[in-house]
Design a protein around this motif. Structure first.
Motif, PDB file in Angstrom:
ATOM      1  N   SER A   1      89.969  16.654  33.413  1.00 41.99           N
ATOM      2  CA  SER A   1      88.630  16.355  33.150  1.00 41.99           C
ATOM      3  C   SER A   1      87.742  16.386  34.493  1.00 41.99           C
ATOM      4  O   SER A   1      86.542  16.464  34.192  1.00 41.99           O
ATOM      5  CB  SER A   1      88.794  14.672  32.719  1.00 41.99           C
TER       6      SER A   1
ATOM      7  N   SER B   1      93.522  21.846  31.770  1.00 42.28           N
ATOM      8  CA  SER B   1      92.687  20.995  31.307  1.00 42.28           C
ATOM      9  C   SER B   1      92.468  19.630  31.862  1.00 42.28           C
ATOM     10  O   SER B   1      92.348  18.621  31.456  1.00 42.28           O
ATOM     11  CB  SER B   1      93.169  20.645  29.771  1.00 42.28           C
TER      12      SER B   1
ATOM     13  N   HIS C   1      85.135  22.694  37.362  1.00 39.90           N
ATOM     14  CA  HIS C   1      85.780  22.274  36.302  1.00 39.90           C
ATOM     15  C   HIS C   1      85.373  23.091  35.226  1.00 39.90           C
ATOM     16  O   HIS C   1      86.258  23.408  34.227  1.00 39.90           O
ATOM     17  CB  HIS C   1      85.047  20.807  35.891  1.00 39.90           C
TER      18      HIS C   1
END
Length: 169
Positions: free
Chosen positions: A58, A56, A96
């Motif tokens: 950013s 996770s 991402h």
């Protein structure tokens, strides 16, 4: 003589420690194994694939760079391979939210003018390798699975021109 379409393709994974799929963590560059282009290839393509980052973060990316050397880094240090405009051959993949692929055609295989001491030297040096560098923003132990490979076509046995600083006649 080639008997089927698969005889016309050379696929060489860019492995690290005998592993073709790398789990990239941290921010250090990971050097792939070198590829000796003297095995008789005429053209070459680089393919790099990176999966969505785990942990996770950013933001997450994988930058890849093609490097070259005359002697596999023994006395000629690895240096970025550049295109005919002087730009490094490579790209940055944003992984991402989605997996990404990158392709690059590499020209001038085995046509490096090693007798020249200054540019333009032309062509590629004998050994090539792919370097992968991950970057992460935040996250809990983020990692990216990445794969890099060389895809080429074998030579047909035709003798290529010799690039030297003097005439061969």
């Amino acid at each position: 003589m080639r008997f089927n379409p698969y005889d016309d393709v050379i696929v060489q994974p860019s492995t690290v420690s005998s592993v073709a799929i790398n789990s990239l963590t941290g921010s250090s560059a990971v050097n792939g194994d070198s590829y000796d282009t003297s095995v008789g290839i005429e053209s070459l393509m680089v393919h790099v694939r990176a999966e969505i980052a785990s942990g996770s973060p950013s933001a997450s990316t994988v930058a890849w760079l093609l490097q070259e050397s005359n002697d596999n880094g023994s006395t000629d240090a690895w240096a970025p391979a550049v295109d005919n405009t002087g730009t490094n051959i490579g790209a940055t993949l944003n992984v991402h939210t989605v997996a990404a692929d990158s392709y690059a055609r590499v020209e001038g295989i085995m046509l490096r003018n090693t007798a020249q001491s200054a540019a333009p030297l032309g062509g590629r040096k004998r050994y090539l390798r792919i370097v992968l560098t991950p970057t992460f923003t935040a996250g809990s132990s983020p990692a990216i699975l990445a794969y890099a490979e060389f895809i080429g076509t074998p030579g047909n046995g035709m003798q290529l021109p010799v690039r030297t600083a003097v005439s061969n006649t």
